[in-house]
Motif scaffolding. Structure first.
Motif, PDB file in Angstrom:
ATOM      1  N   PHE A  60       1.006  -1.261   0.010  1.00 24.72           N
ATOM      2  CA  PHE A  60      -0.239  -0.057  -0.067  1.00 24.72           C
ATOM      3  C   PHE A  60       0.759   1.206   0.013  1.00 24.72           C
ATOM      4  N   SER A  61       1.910   1.159  -0.350  1.00 26.42           N
ATOM      5  CA  SER A  61       2.976   2.337  -0.398  1.00 26.42           C
ATOM      6  C   SER A  61       2.780   3.516  -1.118  1.00 26.42           C
ATOM      7  N   ASP A  62       1.698   3.292  -2.232  1.00 31.85           N
ATOM      8  CA  ASP A  62       1.202   4.606  -2.894  1.00 31.85           C
ATOM      9  C   ASP A  62       0.041   5.353  -2.026  1.00 31.85           C
ATOM     10  N   TYR A  63      -0.359   4.662  -1.162  1.00 29.24           N
ATOM     11  CA  TYR A  63      -1.510   5.326  -0.024  1.00 29.24           C
ATOM     12  C   TYR A  63      -0.772   6.162   0.948  1.00 29.24           C
ATOM     13  N   LYS A  64      -1.281   7.526   1.016  1.00 26.02           N
ATOM     14  CA  LYS A  64      -0.464   8.267   2.084  1.00 26.02           C
ATOM     15  C   LYS A  64      -1.545   9.263   2.370  1.00 26.02           C
ATOM     16  N   GLY A  65      -1.327   9.763   3.868  1.00 23.03           N
ATOM     17  CA  GLY A  65      -2.341  10.817   4.093  1.00 23.03           C
ATOM     18  C   GLY A  65      -3.586  10.467   4.976  1.00 23.03           C
ATOM     19  N   VAL A 116      -9.963   9.932  -4.271  1.00 23.71           N
ATOM     20  CA  VAL A 116      -9.538   8.682  -4.044  1.00 23.71           C
ATOM     21  C   VAL A 116      -8.511   8.145  -4.864  1.00 23.71           C
ATOM     22  N   GLU A 117      -8.939   7.779  -6.259  1.00 21.37           N
ATOM     23  CA  GLU A 117      -8.344   7.186  -7.239  1.00 21.37           C
ATOM     24  C   GLU A 117      -7.151   7.926  -7.416  1.00 21.37           C
ATOM     25  N   LYS A 118      -7.148   9.103  -7.609  1.00 21.59           N
ATOM     26  CA  LYS A 118      -6.344  10.071  -8.214  1.00 21.59           C
ATOM     27  C   LYS A 118      -5.229  10.267  -6.912  1.00 21.59           C
ATOM     28  N   HIS A 119      -5.478  10.593  -5.702  1.00 19.24           N
ATOM     29  CA  HIS A 119      -4.490  10.901  -4.783  1.00 19.24           C
ATOM     30  C   HIS A 119      -4.122   9.800  -3.675  1.00 19.24           C
ATOM     31  N   LYS A 120      -5.014   8.773  -3.732  1.00 16.67           N
ATOM     32  CA  LYS A 120      -4.806   7.751  -2.859  1.00 16.67           C
ATOM     33  C   LYS A 120      -4.479   7.817  -1.253  1.00 16.67           C
ATOM     34  N   PRO A 121      -5.485   8.264  -0.508  1.00 18.53           N
ATOM     35  CA  PRO A 121      -5.307   8.535   0.912  1.00 18.53           C
ATOM     36  C   PRO A 121      -5.089   7.172   1.659  1.00 18.53           C
ATOM     37  N   LYS A 151      -6.782  -5.358   4.204  1.00 18.95           N
ATOM     38  CA  LYS A 151      -6.523  -5.995   3.036  1.00 18.95           C
ATOM     39  C   LYS A 151      -6.836  -4.742   2.079  1.00 18.95           C
ATOM     40  N   TYR A 152      -7.587  -3.641   2.340  1.00 22.16           N
ATOM     41  CA  TYR A 152      -8.072  -2.607   1.244  1.00 22.16           C
ATOM     42  C   TYR A 152      -7.534  -1.234   1.704  1.00 22.16           C
ATOM     43  N   ARG A 153      -7.318  -0.401   0.838  1.00 23.13           N
ATOM     44  CA  ARG A 153      -7.095   1.015   0.955  1.00 23.13           C
ATOM     45  C   ARG A 153      -7.953   1.787   0.295  1.00 23.13           C
ATOM     46  N   PRO A 154      -8.408   3.079   0.835  1.00 20.89           N
ATOM     47  CA  PRO A 154      -8.388   3.610   1.911  1.00 20.89           C
ATOM     48  C   PRO A 154      -8.921   2.921   3.033  1.00 20.89           C
ATOM     49  N   GLN A 155      -8.225   3.202   4.476  1.00 21.91           N
ATOM     50  CA  GLN A 155      -9.271   2.614   5.352  1.00 21.91           C
ATOM     51  C   GLN A 155     -10.303   3.627   5.877  1.00 21.91           C
ATOM     52  N   MET A 156     -11.618   3.306   6.149  1.00 23.69           N
ATOM     53  CA  MET A 156     -12.401   4.316   6.184  1.00 23.69           C
ATOM     54  C   MET A 156     -13.239   3.978   7.344  1.00 23.69           C
TER      55      MET A 156
END
Ligand code: FAD
Length: 335
Positions: free
Chosen positions: A4-9, A91-96, A157-162
């Motif tokens: 999940f290294s692409d998901y930040k913030g 979400v798809e563009k900036h991947k939180p 198993k999924y991102r973002p965590q909501m």
């Protein structure tokens, strides 16, 4: 575990009502700030609406570093489809890594629609949030099994965590006037003709009564009032001192008052300055909704009632005899 290294913030959906960011979104910026700091990452807000861009300033003053804005006439009124599409695109563009919503009717509706489409997990009605500094796993805790335990729910198993979070459970940061951040204007191609829902008219419920989630004083009644006639004493006391009317779930289920008066796990969480609990036993599902009130005064005829464990002042006696005396005493004191 997946990569999940692409998901930040950490992100907060900034809900807007009557031209203002709603208080729970500011509370979530406070909670989100702590999560973002622990992960040494940014805290972002997402604003969707029409003429909402100036509100980003307030989000910065309450802790956001960045605000993504979808500002267009098509977002003037909340509709699941339009708002969901904006959030999905963002979400798809900036991947939180984490995305939080207030557990309002809008927040719950939107979060569940986004979770279904992505897909990802969603923890509803969270009351505590933390994050593992090294893995980024969100620890979203909420009462479970009738409030008897706190369950901490992970989404491995999924991102973002909501998560959706109840109002008044988290604390906003102290406002920092002039604190600045970055506004990122976003847009997606969206035509009115493509949207199946149309808002034809907004009809506002009118009430002269004070709302329980905004009240400084709440007079709440339970089954101990004996019936709808006894419960009228709660309305009369509330009216006398300018308070809102609260109720236990059993009273709501008996049809003595409407559901929006219900305090507790499956009702509203409240933190008034003064909370009267009258003829309420003090079941854990009720307590979790009012235990952070400033001053709790309980009246119950059973000296062993659980409510006496969490009140500041307790009166043991018959509410049907005591409340009329209180009404008269307050009337005299206030005239
Ligand atoms: P009771 O438990 O019947 O208590 C009445 C009290 O009044 C007693 O303590 C009695 O001693 C006292 N009394 C009786 N006569 C008098 C009198 N004349 N004068 C003074 N005192 C008197 N409940 C909520 O409130 N909010 C929720 O959000 C909620 N969510 C729930 C979610 C789940 C999943 C579950 C399982 C339950 C939930 N409940 C909730 C219900 C909760 O467990 C209790 O059943 C409920 O709170 C009890 O309501 P009560 O105190 O009015 O009634």
């Amino acid at each position: 575990m997946s990569d999940f290294s692409d998901y930040k913030g950490t992100w907060v959906f900034l809900e807007v009502k009557d031209g203002e960011i709603v208080p729970v979104s500011l509370e979530l910026l406070g909670a989100g700030r702590q999560l973002a700091d622990k992960r040494t990452t940014q805290l972002a807000g997402v604003l969707v609406g029409h003429n909402v861009t100036p509100l980003a300033k307030k989000a910065f003053e309450y802790g956001a570093d960045v605000v993504y804005v979808y500002d267009a006439p098509i977002y003037r009124h909340y509709r699941t489809e339009t708002y969901m599409r904006a959030i999905l695109a963002c979400v798809e563009k900036h991947k939180p890594e984490i995305l939080l919503y207030g557990a309002t009717s809008t927040g719950k509706d939107l979060a569940s629609a986004v979770a279904t489409d992505l897909p990802t997990g969603l923890t509803a009605d969270t009351t505590q949030l933390d994050v593992e500094a090294d893995t980024g796993l969100l620890l979203a805790s909420r009462p479970a099994f009738g409030g008897n335990i706190m369950a901490t729910i992970l989404c491995k198993k999924y991102r973002p965590q909501m998560a959706t979070v109840r109002a008044k459970v988290m604390k906003p940061l102290a406002r920092e006037p002039g604190r600045a951040g970055t506004v990122i204007e976003e847009s997606i191609p969206l035509e009115e003709a493509d949207i199946r829902t149309k808002v034809l008219e907004i009809v506002r419920a009118t009430t002269h009564r004070v709302r329980i989630d905004e009240a400084d004083i709440i007079v709440a009644g339970g089954k101990g009032l004996g019936g709808p006639a006894g419960f009228q004493l709660i309305h009369r006391l509330a009216e006398t001192i300018g308070a809102a009317v609260g109720a236990s779930r059993d009273v709501v289920e008996a049809g003595w008052v409407e559901h929006h008066h219900q305090v507790g796990q499956t009702g509203v969480t409240v933190t008034p300055k003064i909370y009267f609990a009258i003829g309420i036993s003090g079941a854990i599902q009720h307590i979790v909704g009012m235990q952070n009130s400033g001053l709790i005064i309980a009246i119950n005829k059973d000296p062993n009632a659980a409510i006496f464990q969490c009140c500041h002042y307790g009166i043991v006696g018959d509410a049907l005899a005591i409340v009329p005396l209180l009404i008269e005493a307050f009337k005299t004191a206030l005239t």
